[in-house]
Design a protein around this motif. Sequence first.
Motif, mmCIF file in Angstrom:
data_model
loop_
_atom_site.group_PDB
_atom_site.id
_atom_site.type_symbol
_atom_site.label_atom_id
_atom_site.label_comp_id
_atom_site.label_asym_id
_atom_site.label_seq_id
_atom_site.Cartn_x
_atom_site.Cartn_y
_atom_site.Cartn_z
ATOM 1 N N ASN A 1 16.604 10.813 9.899
ATOM 2 C CA ASN A 1 16.588 9.420 9.498
ATOM 3 C C ASN A 1 15.914 9.278 8.141
ATOM 4 O OD1 ASN A 1 13.662 9.178 9.993
ATOM 5 N ND2 ASN A 1 14.215 9.245 12.169
ATOM 6 N N GLN B 1 13.431 6.367 5.985
ATOM 7 C CA GLN B 1 12.615 5.178 6.184
ATOM 8 C C GLN B 1 12.135 4.663 4.829
ATOM 9 O OE1 GLN B 1 9.699 5.915 9.239
ATOM 10 N NE2 GLN B 1 9.099 3.778 9.426
ATOM 11 N N PHE C 1 9.337 2.238 2.974
ATOM 12 C CA PHE C 1 8.006 1.667 3.165
ATOM 13 C C PHE C 1 7.645 0.815 1.958
ATOM 14 C CE2 PHE C 1 6.452 4.128 6.786
ATOM 15 C CZ PHE C 1 7.232 5.275 6.744
ATOM 16 N N GLN D 1 4.105 -0.414 -0.115
ATOM 17 C CA GLN D 1 2.674 -0.177 -0.266
ATOM 18 C C GLN D 1 2.117 -1.123 -1.312
ATOM 19 O OE1 GLN D 1 1.365 3.750 -1.622
ATOM 20 N NE2 GLN D 1 -0.514 3.550 -0.429
ATOM 21 N N LEU E 1 0.679 1.986 4.129
ATOM 22 C CA LEU E 1 2.133 1.881 4.089
ATOM 23 C C LEU E 1 2.628 0.995 5.220
ATOM 24 C CD1 LEU E 1 1.427 4.628 2.603
ATOM 25 C CD2 LEU E 1 3.727 5.354 3.255
ATOM 26 N N LEU F 1 14.249 1.435 8.871
ATOM 27 C CA LEU F 1 14.546 2.823 9.207
ATOM 28 C C LEU F 1 16.040 2.928 9.488
ATOM 29 C CD1 LEU F 1 12.652 5.301 11.406
ATOM 30 C CD2 LEU F 1 15.031 4.808 11.961
ATOM 31 N N LEU G 1 8.425 2.954 -1.214
ATOM 32 C CA LEU G 1 8.533 4.393 -0.997
ATOM 33 C C LEU G 1 9.681 4.689 -0.043
ATOM 34 C CD1 LEU G 1 4.735 5.066 -0.456
ATOM 35 C CD2 LEU G 1 6.060 5.908 -2.380
ATOM 36 N N HIS H 1 13.156 12.111 6.925
ATOM 37 C CA HIS H 1 12.776 12.994 8.029
ATOM 38 C C HIS H 1 13.875 14.035 8.157
ATOM 39 C CE1 HIS H 1 12.383 13.624 12.632
ATOM 40 N NE2 HIS H 1 11.789 14.589 11.969
ATOM 41 N N GLY I 1 8.612 16.887 12.452
ATOM 42 C CA GLY I 1 8.538 15.449 12.242
ATOM 43 C C GLY I 1 7.991 15.109 10.883
ATOM 44 N N LYS I 2 7.942 16.093 10.003
ATOM 45 C CA LYS I 2 7.384 15.880 8.676
ATOM 46 C C LYS I 2 8.262 14.952 7.856
ATOM 47 C CE LYS I 2 6.792 18.612 4.447
ATOM 48 N NZ LYS I 2 6.829 19.986 3.905
ATOM 49 N N LEU I 3 7.621 14.015 7.161
ATOM 50 C CA LEU I 3 8.312 13.134 6.234
ATOM 51 C C LEU I 3 8.189 13.696 4.825
ATOM 52 C CD1 LEU I 3 7.252 9.536 7.355
ATOM 53 C CD2 LEU I 3 9.509 10.571 7.569
ATOM 54 N N PHE J 1 8.412 12.443 1.043
ATOM 55 C CA PHE J 1 8.365 11.176 0.336
ATOM 56 C C PHE J 1 8.851 11.310 -1.100
ATOM 57 C CE2 PHE J 1 6.103 8.047 2.886
ATOM 58 C CZ PHE J 1 5.566 8.831 3.896
ATOM 59 N N GLY J 2 9.476 10.237 -1.593
ATOM 60 C CA GLY J 2 9.704 10.110 -3.013
ATOM 61 C C GLY J 2 8.430 9.621 -3.684
ATOM 62 N N GLN J 3 8.465 9.566 -5.007
ATOM 63 C CA GLN J 3 7.277 9.141 -5.768
ATOM 64 C C GLN J 3 7.090 7.634 -5.755
ATOM 65 O OE1 GLN J 3 5.060 11.080 -7.318
ATOM 66 N NE2 GLN J 3 6.031 13.077 -7.243
ATOM 67 N N TYR K 1 -0.172 12.690 12.365
ATOM 68 C CA TYR K 1 -0.061 13.384 11.076
ATOM 69 C C TYR K 1 -1.200 12.958 10.143
ATOM 70 C CZ TYR K 1 4.666 13.801 12.893
ATOM 71 O OH TYR K 1 5.746 14.066 13.691
ATOM 72 N N ARG L 1 7.902 12.757 17.048
ATOM 73 C CA ARG L 1 8.181 13.489 15.802
ATOM 74 C C ARG L 1 9.259 12.804 14.978
ATOM 75 N NH1 ARG L 1 9.328 19.345 18.019
ATOM 76 N NH2 ARG L 1 9.719 18.206 19.940
ATOM 77 N N TYR M 1 7.724 5.864 11.955
ATOM 78 C CA TYR M 1 6.319 6.207 11.832
ATOM 79 C C TYR M 1 5.487 4.965 11.555
ATOM 80 C CZ TYR M 1 8.176 10.914 11.206
ATOM 81 O OH TYR M 1 8.828 12.106 11.383
#
Lengths: 113, 115
Positions: free
Chosen positions: A32, A34, A36, A38, A44, A49, A89, A93, A99-101, A103-105, B33, B97, B104
């Motif tokens: 997926n 997502q 965000f 900020q 965030l 999503l 942002l 995934h 489950g690590k995301l 990210f873009g800058q 995380y 996850r 998240y």
Amino acid sequence: KQEVTQIPAALSVPEGENLVLNCSFTDSAIYNLQWFRQDPGKGLTSLLLIQSSQREQTSGRLNASLDKSSGRSTLYIAASQPGDSATYLCAVHGSSNTGKLIFGQGTTLQVKP
Amino acid sequence: NAGVTQTPKFQVLKTGQSMTLQCAQDMNHNSMYWYRQDPGMGLRLIYYSASEGTTDKGEVPNGYNVSRLNKREFSLRLESAAPSQTSVYFCASSPDRGRSGSGYTFGSGTRLTVV
């Protein structure tokens, strides 16, 4: 290795304009994506999503699209307001067990009254 | 309000000092995380816990340790702080996850300065 790029890095528009923020990713095998928001000095906040099987998601004035084959997502903001000023942002995934995301800058948006 | 709570919000440390950043979630999420956010580098994963009882390294684990105390709590420890660890630290959680449609949830962050 998955890489996420957001263009432009910064954007300034007058109030009322419709605008598009871009996000591109290098590996199309994702679960997926997502978006965000900020605010300065804050955490965030999840906006939208999109699952890998979906093409778009909408929430109020926000619409996010996903084109997995081309590795692109866009966040469309209609009728922008000064309160929309923030950093946006994009996070992907990927196809891993962590489950690590990734990210873009981010794109920093300023909407001028 | 349901969500992810991080403490402290701000901290200044001297080089070589140790400290623990606390994170707790009340959404019954399985995965938690720790990310750090640096100008020009974006958010990078430090450690994660896919489920209670497990922890694994992320992209930038050097200089950190973690403990998944129970399902709710996931702490990040700096054993000997260095100026390079000056950053904003975010804790996040997910039901599974990130594979479900829930995505998240992030905490409000801890702003750490090491002098």
